[in-house]
Motif scaffolding. Structure first.
Motif, short mmCIF file in Angstrom:
data_model
loop_
_atom_site.label_atom_id
_atom_site.label_comp_id
_atom_site.label_asym_id
_atom_site.label_seq_id
_atom_site.Cartn_x
_atom_site.Cartn_y
_atom_site.Cartn_z
N PHE A 19 0.83 -1.19 0.00
CA PHE A 19 0.00 0.00 0.00
C PHE A 19 0.87 1.24 0.00
O PHE A 19 1.96 1.25 0.58
N TRP A 20 0.36 2.28 -0.60
CA TRP A 20 0.95 3.60 -0.49
C TRP A 20 -0.09 4.55 0.12
O TRP A 20 -1.25 4.57 -0.32
N TYR A 21 0.36 5.31 1.11
CA TYR A 21 -0.47 6.33 1.74
C TYR A 21 0.23 7.67 1.64
O TYR A 21 1.46 7.75 1.65
N GLN A 22 -0.57 8.73 1.55
CA GLN A 22 -0.05 10.09 1.56
C GLN A 22 -0.41 10.73 2.88
O GLN A 22 -1.55 10.57 3.37
N GLN A 23 0.53 11.45 3.48
CA GLN A 23 0.24 12.13 4.74
C GLN A 23 0.78 13.56 4.69
O GLN A 23 2.00 13.77 4.69
N HIS A 24 -0.11 14.53 4.64
CA HIS A 24 0.30 15.93 4.75
C HIS A 24 0.61 16.23 6.21
O HIS A 24 0.06 15.60 7.12
N ALA A 25 1.50 17.19 6.42
CA ALA A 25 1.96 17.53 7.77
C ALA A 25 0.77 17.84 8.67
O ALA A 25 -0.09 18.64 8.32
N GLY A 26 0.74 17.18 9.81
CA GLY A 26 -0.32 17.43 10.78
C GLY A 26 -1.66 16.82 10.45
O GLY A 26 -2.65 17.11 11.12
N GLU A 27 -1.69 15.99 9.41
CA GLU A 27 -2.97 15.39 9.01
C GLU A 27 -2.90 13.87 9.04
O GLU A 27 -1.85 13.28 9.31
N ALA A 28 -4.03 13.26 8.79
CA ALA A 28 -4.11 11.79 8.79
C ALA A 28 -3.58 11.23 7.47
O ALA A 28 -3.68 11.87 6.42
N PRO A 29 -3.02 10.03 7.48
CA PRO A 29 -2.65 9.38 6.22
C PRO A 29 -3.91 9.08 5.40
O PRO A 29 -4.95 8.72 5.96
N THR A 30 -3.80 9.20 4.08
CA THR A 30 -4.91 8.85 3.20
C THR A 30 -4.41 7.85 2.16
O THR A 30 -3.29 7.95 1.67
N PHE A 31 -5.27 6.92 1.83
CA PHE A 31 -4.93 5.83 0.92
C PHE A 31 -4.70 6.34 -0.50
O PHE A 31 -5.46 7.16 -1.01
N LEU A 32 -3.61 5.84 -1.12
CA LEU A 32 -3.32 6.20 -2.51
C LEU A 32 -3.49 5.00 -3.44
O LEU A 32 -4.12 5.10 -4.48
N SER A 33 -2.84 3.86 -3.07
CA SER A 33 -2.84 2.76 -4.01
C SER A 33 -2.59 1.44 -3.30
O SER A 33 -2.11 1.40 -2.16
N TYR A 34 -2.92 0.37 -4.02
CA TYR A 34 -2.75 -0.99 -3.50
C TYR A 34 -2.28 -1.87 -4.64
O TYR A 34 -2.87 -1.87 -5.74
N ASN A 35 -1.20 -2.63 -4.43
CA ASN A 35 -0.70 -3.60 -5.41
C ASN A 35 -0.58 -4.95 -4.72
O ASN A 35 -0.02 -5.03 -3.62
N VAL A 36 -1.06 -5.98 -5.39
CA VAL A 36 -0.85 -7.33 -4.86
C VAL A 36 -0.20 -8.22 -5.92
O VAL A 36 0.48 -9.18 -5.60
N LEU A 37 -0.41 -7.86 -7.21
CA LEU A 37 0.24 -8.58 -8.30
C LEU A 37 1.33 -7.71 -8.89
O LEU A 37 1.29 -6.48 -8.79
N ASP A 38 2.31 -8.35 -9.54
CA ASP A 38 3.39 -7.60 -10.17
C ASP A 38 2.84 -6.70 -11.26
O ASP A 38 1.88 -7.05 -11.96
N GLY A 39 3.47 -5.56 -11.40
CA GLY A 39 3.08 -4.66 -12.48
C GLY A 39 2.75 -3.27 -11.99
O GLY A 39 2.98 -2.93 -10.84
N LEU A 40 2.23 -2.51 -12.92
CA LEU A 40 1.96 -1.10 -12.69
C LEU A 40 0.46 -0.85 -12.55
O LEU A 40 -0.33 -1.32 -13.36
N GLU A 41 0.09 -0.11 -11.53
CA GLU A 41 -1.29 0.34 -11.35
C GLU A 41 -1.31 1.84 -11.50
O GLU A 41 -0.59 2.55 -10.79
#
Lengths: 113, 111
Positions: free
Chosen positions: B33-55
């Motif tokens: 998983f990739w999450y983004q977190q701005h300073a002082g804020e909660a992490p938010t979901f960006l992406s999920y990979n379970v198989l090889d390759g590009l999403e």
């Protein structure tokens, strides 16, 4: 409407005190978590509950006691606070076991003096 | 043991492309998983990979190679608002919601 809400947002207290942080989610999710983020921004899971039942308890001192009165609420009580407990505590919830996407609350910054 | 490594800090220019790498060594693997977190804020979901390759998802793409224990997050057409921390996280087993997070990469975008 805030999906995952925590209170208080800021908490400053003395060593040795007991404090609680509350969390509520209105997403209808079955699973809720507490994560701790330290000063180096390292986010680490503490507890997870599924439908009020404790699922994950990650080597957390027993001064930390989570309580889930229902599946929409997960509170965190901390006894005998220590300096090292200073951190941001994030509540989160999830429903999708396939993607496991977490929805985080805004965090509660605890400062122990 | 569990080990998730990311660069601590990166800088880039508005409009450019940046790639944030993540390598992991975990006892099991069932999704990254990739999450983004701005300073002082909660992490938010960006992406999920379970198989090889590009999403691909708009300006953001995430790549996974399970054999190499490697992922990257690609951000295109950078904007000032992309200045944030980017957290890589691994789920070790499919029947658990437990995510193990890396320490995050703090990205600063300059005009």
């Amino acid at each position: 409407d805030t999906a995952v809400s925590q209170t208080p947002k800021y908490l400053v207290t003395q060593m040795g005190n007991d404090k609680s942080i509350k969390c509520e989610q209105n997403l209808g999710h079955d699973t809720m978590y507490w994560y701790k983020q330290d000063s180096k921004k390292f986010l680490k899971i503490m507890f997870s509950y599924n439908n009020k039942e404790l699922i994950i308890n990650e080597t957390v001192p027993n001064r930390f006691s989570p309580k889930s009165p229902d599946k929409a609420h997960l509170n965190l009580h901390i006894n005998s606070l220590e300096l090292g407990d200073s951190a941001v505590y994030f509540c989160a919830s999830s429903q999708d076991l396939v993607t496991g996407e977490l929805f985080f609350g805004e965090g509660s910054r605890l400062t122990v003096l | 043991g569990q080990n998730i490594d990311q660069p601590t800090e990166m800088t880039a220019t508005e409009g450019a492309i940046v790639q944030i790498n993540c390598t992991y060594q975990t006892s099991g693997f069932n999704g990254l998983f990739w999450y983004q977190q701005h300073a002082g804020e909660a992490p938010t979901f960006l992406s999920y990979n379970v198989l090889d390759g590009l999403e691909e998802k708009g300006r953001f793409s995430s790549f996974l190679s399970r054999s190499k224990g490697y992922s990257y997050l690609l951000l295109k057409e950078l904007q000032m608002k992309d200045s944030a921390s980017y957290l890589c996280a691994v789920r070790e087993r499919w029947n658990t919601d437990k995510l193990i997070f890396g320490t995050g990469t703090r990205l600063q975008v300059f005009p």
